[in-house]
Design an enzyme around this catalytic site. Structure first.
Site, PDB file in Angstrom:
ATOM      1  CG  HIS A  19      10.286  12.227  11.887  1.00  0.00           C
ATOM      2  ND1 HIS A  19       9.130  11.282  12.082  1.00  0.00           N
ATOM      3  CD2 HIS A  19       9.989  13.301  12.101  1.00  0.00           C
ATOM      4  CE1 HIS A  19       8.230  11.990  12.194  1.00  0.00           C
ATOM      5  NE2 HIS A  19       8.450  13.578  12.231  1.00  0.00           N
TER       6      HIS A  19
ATOM      7  CG  HIS B 161       9.017  18.377  11.498  1.00  0.00           C
ATOM      8  ND1 HIS B 161       7.886  18.137  10.769  1.00  0.00           N
ATOM      9  CD2 HIS B 161       8.784  17.264  12.271  1.00  0.00           C
ATOM     10  CE1 HIS B 161       7.066  16.916  11.058  1.00  0.00           C
ATOM     11  NE2 HIS B 161       7.798  16.604  12.179  1.00  0.00           N
ATOM     12  CG  LEU B 162      14.763  20.865   7.216  1.00  0.00           C
ATOM     13  CD1 LEU B 162      15.455  20.638   5.928  1.00  0.00           C
ATOM     14  CD2 LEU B 162      15.892  21.355   8.306  1.00  0.00           C
ATOM     15  NE  ARG B 163       8.380  23.452  12.121  1.00  0.00           N
ATOM     16  CZ  ARG B 163       7.575  22.361  12.758  1.00  0.00           C
ATOM     17  NH1 ARG B 163       6.572  21.629  11.553  1.00  0.00           N
ATOM     18  NH2 ARG B 163       7.278  22.364  13.856  1.00  0.00           N
TER      19      ARG B 163
ATOM     20  CG  ASN C  35       4.453  18.763   9.445  1.00  0.00           C
ATOM     21  OD1 ASN C  35       5.581  18.755   8.867  1.00  0.00           O
ATOM     22  ND2 ASN C  35       3.934  18.940  10.737  1.00  0.00           N
TER      23      ASN C  35
ATOM     24  CE  LYS D  84       4.426  11.167   9.411  1.00  0.00           C
ATOM     25  NZ  LYS D  84       5.339  12.193   9.914  1.00  0.00           N
TER      26      LYS D  84
ATOM     27  CG  HIS E 258       6.729  10.441  15.762  1.00  0.00           C
ATOM     28  ND1 HIS E 258       5.557   9.760  15.916  1.00  0.00           N
ATOM     29  CD2 HIS E 258       6.612  11.422  15.244  1.00  0.00           C
ATOM     30  CE1 HIS E 258       4.620  10.484  15.126  1.00  0.00           C
ATOM     31  NE2 HIS E 258       5.347  11.562  14.750  1.00  0.00           N
TER      32      HIS E 258
ATOM     33  CG  LEU F  59       0.918  15.541  19.828  1.00  0.00           C
ATOM     34  CD1 LEU F  59      -0.060  16.345  18.767  1.00  0.00           C
ATOM     35  CD2 LEU F  59       0.387  14.780  20.902  1.00  0.00           C
TER      36      LEU F  59
ATOM     37  CG  HIS G 189       6.026  24.789  17.189  1.00  0.00           C
ATOM     38  ND1 HIS G 189       5.251  24.536  16.166  1.00  0.00           N
ATOM     39  CD2 HIS G 189       6.249  23.142  17.285  1.00  0.00           C
ATOM     40  CE1 HIS G 189       4.817  23.456  15.828  1.00  0.00           C
ATOM     41  NE2 HIS G 189       5.308  22.519  16.408  1.00  0.00           N
TER      42      HIS G 189
ATOM     43  CB  ALA H 205       2.325  19.136  19.543  1.00  0.00           C
TER      44      ALA H 205
HETATM   45  N1  NCD Z   1       6.124  15.884  16.604  1.00  0.00           N
HETATM   46  C1  NCD Z   1       5.439  17.066  16.976  1.00  0.00           C
HETATM   47  O1  NCD Z   1       5.052  17.203  18.082  1.00  0.00           O
HETATM   48  N2  NCD Z   1       5.278  17.702  16.148  1.00  0.00           N
HETATM   49  C2  NCD Z   1       5.426  17.742  14.771  1.00  0.00           C
HETATM   50  C3  NCD Z   1       4.569  16.867  13.995  1.00  0.00           C
HETATM   51  C4  NCD Z   1       4.561  15.405  14.139  1.00  0.00           C
HETATM   52  O2  NCD Z   1       5.676  14.960  13.697  1.00  0.00           O
HETATM   53  O3  NCD Z   1       3.908  14.849  14.632  1.00  0.00           O
HETATM   54  C5  NCD Z   1       5.362  19.286  14.098  1.00  0.00           C
HETATM   55  O4  NCD Z   1       5.502  19.399  12.838  1.00  0.00           O
HETATM   56  O5  NCD Z   1       5.709  20.186  14.836  1.00  0.00           O
HETATM   57 ZN    ZN Z   2       7.475  14.757  13.033  1.00  0.00          ZN
HETATM   58 ZN    ZN Z   3       4.100  13.008  13.713  1.00  0.00          ZN
END
Ligand code: NCD
Ligand code: ZN
Ligand code: ZN
Length: 356
Positions: free
Chosen positions: A17, A19-21, A45, A107, A183, A228, A260, A272
């Site tokens: 899991h 996030h690489l943006r 996302n 997802k 998560h 989150l 972020h 988040a």
């Molecule tokens: N986990 C997080 O708090 N943020 C994640 C999104 C997610 O996994 O819910 C994000 O893309 O910033």
């Molecule tokens: Zn996530």
């Molecule tokens: Zn999530």
């Protein structure tokens, strides 16, 4: 797996899991994951979200280009792509994704639940029947952000209520659908996954193993501990540690590393997400050591995930050394910076820089 007085060597782990943006941020963060992990499930996302196989393939190319630019050795890190489920995802789109061989999973973001979830699903069972049917048929995994968005439900109860309102009816209707509860943050979630029969598993982050919700408020409000699903009370953290270190094959590693910009975390309405890709395995090793269960780390980090996804385990190993390791205060991210989780604190582990 090999554990000595001052080191730990395990099969090269994966991050299920991540996030690489995109763009300049992607270029800044991708090498952090590649340093530690052989593969990662790349979350869709983005803005706009990755809703089709065509978009996923284009995104994968941008990741490959960023890896190249960062000087990461070719083939040493494999991004596994996902699609972002919407109310309008068709059965045909799922079939295309399955045929491509490039998309591992789809997802579910309940609309409004988290970062960039506006385009998410408003009513899973009401609106996504054809897509879910096709996923079950093609063996395509469903990854869920397991929180209801009902404003009547307390923020800390959203995962438990999601089990009742969504998971149980979903699994009743699609018993062969492979589902990963992403998560996981509560004892309720752990209990549900443990007892569920059929193909259900869960990822657990390092921050949910290491911290309870007090961390968000220690000495003042601390936005870098806000993610989150939000950190929960200590009894939930303990249940997560028990699950992760138990060897139970349903639980595996997913960092949910979610960078972020510093300015948007330290903000009146802060984003988040915790940035943990930089020091992920050091954080997990710290949690497993605190539980006296270092010997269970390899199953959680390197074996259980591939088994559930039906993929081979990685070749090669990763070594962690027992030594003082101070987390940087911030790291470059595009034209701004990101504050890693536990910035400025000292961990007792460090990934070997010589690692393959
Ligand atoms: N986990 C997080 O708090 N943020 C994640 C999104 C997610 O996994 O819910 C994000 O893309 O910033
Ligand atoms: Zn996530
Ligand atoms: Zn999530």
């Amino acid at each position: 797996m090999q554990i000595t007085d001052n080191s730990l060597t395990l099969i090269r782990p994966d991050d299920w899991h991540l996030h690489l943006r995109d763009g300049a941020v992607l270029e800044s963060v991708v090498a952090d994951s590649a340093r530690q992990f052989g593969r990662a499930i790349i979350m869709p996302n983005l803005k706009p979200p990755v809703t089709t196989t065509a978009l996923a393939l284009a995104y994968r190319q941008r990741i490959e280009a960023a890896l190249d630019k960062a000087g990461v050795e070719k083939g040493s890190f494999t991004p596994l792509m996902t699609l972002y489920l919407t109310d309008n995802t068709t059965a045909e789109e799922i079939a295309v994704a399955a045929r491509s061989g490039a998309v591992q999973a789809v997802k579910l973001y309940p609309a409004g639940a988290t970062t960039n979830s506006d385009a998410g699903v408003t009513d899973l069972l009401g609106k996504c029947g054809p897509a879910l049917e096709a996923m079950q048929k093609h063996g395509m995994l469903l990854l869920v952000h397991g929180e209801v968005t009902d404003p009547q439900v307390d923020l800390f109860d959203r995962e438990a209520v999601f089990i009742e309102r969504v998971m149980i009816p979903l699994r009743k209707r699609y018993p062969e659908l492979k589902v990963v509860f992403e998560h996981l943050t509560t004892r309720d979630g752990v209990d549900y996954v443990k007892q569920a029969d059929g193909p259900v598993a869960a990822t657990i982050t390092a921050h949910h193993l290491l911290y309870n919700r007090n961390a968000i408020f220690l000495g003042g409000i601390r936005p870098h501990w806000y993610c989150l699903p939000v950190l929960k009370r200590e009894t939930h953290r303990q249940a997560l540690v028990e699950a992760a270190t138990s060897g139970d094959r349903r639980f595996f590693l997913g960092t949910d590393s979610a960078p972020h910009p510093r300015g948007l975390k330290e903000h009146a309405c802060g984003c988040a997400g915790c940035y943990t890709a930089f020091h992920a395995m050091e954080l997990y090793a710290t949690a497993f050591q605190a539980a006296g269960r270092l010997e269970a780390l390899e199953a959680f980090a390197s074996l259980n995930g591939p088994a559930f996804y039906g993929l081979p385990v990685n070749k090669g190993t990763l070594t962690l050394r027992k030594r003082a390791n101070t987390i940087p205060d911030e790291l470059p991210m595009g034209d701004t910076t990101v504050v890693p989780l536990a910035a400025g604190e000292e961990l007792g582990w460090q990934v070997d820089v010589q690692a393959p």
